[in-house]
Motif scaffolding. Structure first.
Motif, PDB file in Angstrom:
ATOM      1  N   GLU A 205     -60.725 -10.077   8.801  1.00  0.00           N
ATOM      2  CA  GLU A 205     -60.186  -9.035   9.664  1.00  0.00           C
ATOM      3  C   GLU A 205     -59.686  -9.651  10.962  1.00  0.00           C
ATOM      4  OE1 GLU A 205     -61.907  -4.836  10.009  1.00  0.00           O
ATOM      5  OE2 GLU A 205     -62.619  -5.849  11.824  1.00  0.00           O
ATOM      6  N   VAL A 206     -58.478  -9.263  11.356  1.00  0.00           N
ATOM      7  CA  VAL A 206     -57.875  -9.725  12.596  1.00  0.00           C
ATOM      8  C   VAL A 206     -57.496  -8.493  13.410  1.00  0.00           C
ATOM      9  CG1 VAL A 206     -55.896 -10.945  13.601  1.00  0.00           C
ATOM     10  CG2 VAL A 206     -56.982 -11.831  11.543  1.00  0.00           C
ATOM     11  N   ILE A 207     -57.835  -8.501  14.683  1.00  0.00           N
ATOM     12  CA  ILE A 207     -57.452  -7.406  15.566  1.00  0.00           C
ATOM     13  C   ILE A 207     -56.416  -7.946  16.551  1.00  0.00           C
ATOM     14  CG2 ILE A 207     -58.218  -5.700  17.253  1.00  0.00           C
ATOM     15  CD1 ILE A 207     -60.951  -5.757  15.849  1.00  0.00           C
ATOM     16  N   ILE A 208     -55.278  -7.277  16.586  1.00  0.00           N
ATOM     17  CA  ILE A 208     -54.179  -7.675  17.464  1.00  0.00           C
ATOM     18  C   ILE A 208     -54.146  -6.729  18.660  1.00  0.00           C
ATOM     19  CG2 ILE A 208     -51.686  -7.981  17.647  1.00  0.00           C
ATOM     20  CD1 ILE A 208     -51.622  -8.451  14.641  1.00  0.00           C
ATOM     21  N   ASP A 209     -54.185  -7.309  19.865  1.00  0.00           N
ATOM     22  CA  ASP A 209     -54.078  -6.558  21.116  1.00  0.00           C
ATOM     23  C   ASP A 209     -55.019  -5.347  21.177  1.00  0.00           C
ATOM     24  OD1 ASP A 209     -52.179  -8.257  22.335  1.00  0.00           O
ATOM     25  OD2 ASP A 209     -50.572  -7.313  21.192  1.00  0.00           O
ATOM     26  N   ASP A 210     -56.187  -5.488  20.607  1.00  0.00           N
ATOM     27  CA  ASP A 210     -57.227  -4.449  20.618  1.00  0.00           C
ATOM     28  C   ASP A 210     -56.764  -3.105  20.048  1.00  0.00           C
ATOM     29  OD1 ASP A 210     -59.361  -5.963  21.708  1.00  0.00           O
ATOM     30  OD2 ASP A 210     -58.484  -5.749  23.713  1.00  0.00           O
ATOM     31  N   SER A 211     -55.645  -3.088  19.314  1.00  0.00           N
ATOM     32  CA  SER A 211     -55.160  -1.810  18.806  1.00  0.00           C
ATOM     33  C   SER A 211     -54.723  -1.826  17.346  1.00  0.00           C
ATOM     34  CB  SER A 211     -53.996  -1.305  19.669  1.00  0.00           C
ATOM     35  OG  SER A 211     -52.922  -2.216  19.643  1.00  0.00           O
TER      36      SER A 211
ATOM     37  N   ASN B 176     -56.257 -12.569   2.169  1.00  0.00           N
ATOM     38  CA  ASN B 176     -57.080 -13.756   1.961  1.00  0.00           C
ATOM     39  C   ASN B 176     -57.503 -14.272   3.332  1.00  0.00           C
ATOM     40  OD1 ASN B 176     -56.602 -13.941  -0.924  1.00  0.00           O
ATOM     41  ND2 ASN B 176     -54.532 -14.544  -0.393  1.00  0.00           N
ATOM     42  N   PRO B 177     -58.753 -14.694   3.496  1.00  0.00           N
ATOM     43  CA  PRO B 177     -59.167 -15.246   4.796  1.00  0.00           C
ATOM     44  C   PRO B 177     -58.260 -16.404   5.211  1.00  0.00           C
ATOM     45  CG  PRO B 177     -61.070 -14.944   3.374  1.00  0.00           C
ATOM     46  CD  PRO B 177     -59.843 -14.689   2.529  1.00  0.00           C
ATOM     47  N   ASP B 178     -57.927 -16.468   6.503  1.00  0.00           N
ATOM     48  CA  ASP B 178     -57.017 -17.498   7.005  1.00  0.00           C
ATOM     49  C   ASP B 178     -57.645 -18.161   8.221  1.00  0.00           C
ATOM     50  OD1 ASP B 178     -54.952 -18.970   8.241  1.00  0.00           O
ATOM     51  OD2 ASP B 178     -53.432 -17.617   7.421  1.00  0.00           O
ATOM     52  N   ASN B 179     -58.068 -19.413   8.064  1.00  0.00           N
ATOM     53  CA  ASN B 179     -58.704 -20.141   9.162  1.00  0.00           C
ATOM     54  C   ASN B 179     -57.700 -20.628  10.199  1.00  0.00           C
ATOM     55  OD1 ASN B 179     -61.273 -19.813   8.060  1.00  0.00           O
ATOM     56  ND2 ASN B 179     -61.063 -21.639   6.793  1.00  0.00           N
ATOM     57  N   GLY B 180     -56.412 -20.525   9.915  1.00  0.00           N
ATOM     58  CA  GLY B 180     -55.393 -20.953  10.855  1.00  0.00           C
ATOM     59  C   GLY B 180     -55.161 -19.971  11.983  1.00  0.00           C
ATOM     60  N   ILE B 181     -55.634 -18.738  11.822  1.00  0.00           N
ATOM     61  CA  ILE B 181     -55.463 -17.718  12.852  1.00  0.00           C
ATOM     62  C   ILE B 181     -56.606 -17.842  13.849  1.00  0.00           C
ATOM     63  CG2 ILE B 181     -55.350 -15.255  13.325  1.00  0.00           C
ATOM     64  CD1 ILE B 181     -54.229 -14.897  10.489  1.00  0.00           C
ATOM     65  N   LYS B 182     -56.257 -17.977  15.123  1.00  0.00           N
ATOM     66  CA  LYS B 182     -57.253 -18.154  16.187  1.00  0.00           C
ATOM     67  C   LYS B 182     -57.112 -17.049  17.234  1.00  0.00           C
ATOM     68  CE  LYS B 182     -58.356 -22.248  14.520  1.00  0.00           C
ATOM     69  NZ  LYS B 182     -59.326 -22.283  13.499  1.00  0.00           N
TER      70      LYS B 182
ATOM     71  N   ILE C 198     -54.694   1.306  14.844  1.00  0.00           N
ATOM     72  CA  ILE C 198     -53.839   1.412  13.670  1.00  0.00           C
ATOM     73  C   ILE C 198     -54.413   0.473  12.620  1.00  0.00           C
ATOM     74  CG2 ILE C 198     -51.496   1.079  12.776  1.00  0.00           C
ATOM     75  CD1 ILE C 198     -50.638   1.430  15.812  1.00  0.00           C
ATOM     76  N   LYS C 199     -54.582   0.952  11.421  1.00  0.00           N
ATOM     77  CA  LYS C 199     -55.184   0.177  10.334  1.00  0.00           C
ATOM     78  C   LYS C 199     -54.105  -0.314   9.372  1.00  0.00           C
ATOM     79  CE  LYS C 199     -59.350   1.655  11.596  1.00  0.00           C
ATOM     80  NZ  LYS C 199     -60.406   0.880  12.094  1.00  0.00           N
ATOM     81  N   LEU C 200     -54.131  -1.628   9.095  1.00  0.00           N
ATOM     82  CA  LEU C 200     -53.250  -2.237   8.113  1.00  0.00           C
ATOM     83  C   LEU C 200     -54.115  -2.960   7.089  1.00  0.00           C
ATOM     84  CD1 LEU C 200     -51.351  -2.092  10.732  1.00  0.00           C
ATOM     85  CD2 LEU C 200     -50.106  -3.916   9.665  1.00  0.00           C
ATOM     86  N   ASP C 201     -53.686  -2.975   5.844  1.00  0.00           N
ATOM     87  CA  ASP C 201     -54.394  -3.758   4.830  1.00  0.00           C
ATOM     88  C   ASP C 201     -53.408  -4.695   4.143  1.00  0.00           C
ATOM     89  OD1 ASP C 201     -53.001  -2.155   3.027  1.00  0.00           O
ATOM     90  OD2 ASP C 201     -54.747  -1.484   1.938  1.00  0.00           O
ATOM     91  N   GLN C 202     -53.924  -5.576   3.279  1.00  0.00           N
ATOM     92  CA  GLN C 202     -53.147  -6.569   2.555  1.00  0.00           C
ATOM     93  C   GLN C 202     -52.335  -7.449   3.498  1.00  0.00           C
ATOM     94  OE1 GLN C 202     -50.999  -5.188  -0.905  1.00  0.00           O
ATOM     95  NE2 GLN C 202     -52.077  -3.242  -0.850  1.00  0.00           N
ATOM     96  N   CYS C 203     -52.889  -7.744   4.661  1.00  0.00           N
ATOM     97  CA  CYS C 203     -52.165  -8.500   5.691  1.00  0.00           C
ATOM     98  C   CYS C 203     -52.158 -10.004   5.410  1.00  0.00           C
ATOM     99  CB  CYS C 203     -52.786  -8.269   7.058  1.00  0.00           C
ATOM    100  SG  CYS C 203     -52.650  -6.570   7.619  1.00  0.00           S
ATOM    101  N   PHE C 204     -51.091 -10.636   5.861  1.00  0.00           N
ATOM    102  CA  PHE C 204     -50.992 -12.090   5.825  1.00  0.00           C
ATOM    103  C   PHE C 204     -49.989 -12.516   6.893  1.00  0.00           C
ATOM    104  CE2 PHE C 204     -48.105 -10.272   2.753  1.00  0.00           C
ATOM    105  CZ  PHE C 204     -46.918 -10.937   2.983  1.00  0.00           C
ATOM    106  N   PRO C 205     -50.161 -13.738   7.415  1.00  0.00           N
ATOM    107  CA  PRO C 205     -49.235 -14.211   8.459  1.00  0.00           C
ATOM    108  C   PRO C 205     -47.861 -14.542   7.880  1.00  0.00           C
ATOM    109  CG  PRO C 205     -50.904 -15.879   7.978  1.00  0.00           C
ATOM    110  CD  PRO C 205     -51.234 -14.688   7.151  1.00  0.00           C
ATOM    111  N   ILE C 206     -46.843 -14.274   8.699  1.00  0.00           N
ATOM    112  CA  ILE C 206     -45.473 -14.648   8.292  1.00  0.00           C
ATOM    113  C   ILE C 206     -44.841 -15.485   9.398  1.00  0.00           C
ATOM    114  CG2 ILE C 206     -45.085 -12.762   6.711  1.00  0.00           C
ATOM    115  CD1 ILE C 206     -43.519 -11.327   8.879  1.00  0.00           C
TER     116      ILE C 206
END
Length: 128
Positions: A80-86, A93-99, A120-128
């Motif tokens: 789970e990643v939270i962006i800008d507290d919102s 898939n877990p991603d260790n590259g996200i800090k 706001i809830k998002l699922d199936q997320c991955f970095p692009i």
């Protein structure tokens, strides 16, 4: 004897439909977002402002759609990643590259807005 058998079969049918419905809603119905282009590319502040200003209109615009959201990671757990507290993104898939404190763009499916927590809830997320 026949009546109890019919009731048992109906109960099993209801349970099977419930499990299938839950799986479809919670896991995107087998949709593969990696094959889809995002329908919207927005900043976390812009999409959060739309949902807080007019939730019904934002739901109509974004719900169940693939979006790319750009912002700063404020919290991170295993998947789970939270962006800008919102924006709460559940990673595919877990991603260790996200800090934490890193600027990222994540693509995912908008599944809803929690008006109590203003998230706001998002699922199936991955970095692009």
């Amino acid at each position: 004897m026949k009546k109890s058998r019919v009731i048992t079969l109906l109960l099993l049918l209801v349970i099977a439909i419930g499990v299938a419905g839950y799986n479809y809603v919670m896991h995107g119905g087998g949709r593969d977002l990696s094959e889809e282009a995002p329908q919207f590319t927005v900043t976390s502040q812009a999409i959060a402002a739309e949902f807080t200003t007019n939730t019904a209109l934002a739901n109509t615009k974004y719900l169940e759609k693939a979006v790319a959201v750009k912002g700063i990671v404020t919290h991170k757990k295993a998947n789970e990643v939270i962006i800008d507290d919102s924006i709460v993104c559940t990673l595919k898939n877990p991603d260790n590259g996200i800090k934490v404190n890193q600027t990222v763009t994540l693509k995912g499916r908008v599944v809803g807005f929690d008006d109590i927590l203003q998230e706001i809830k998002l699922d199936q997320c991955f970095p692009i």
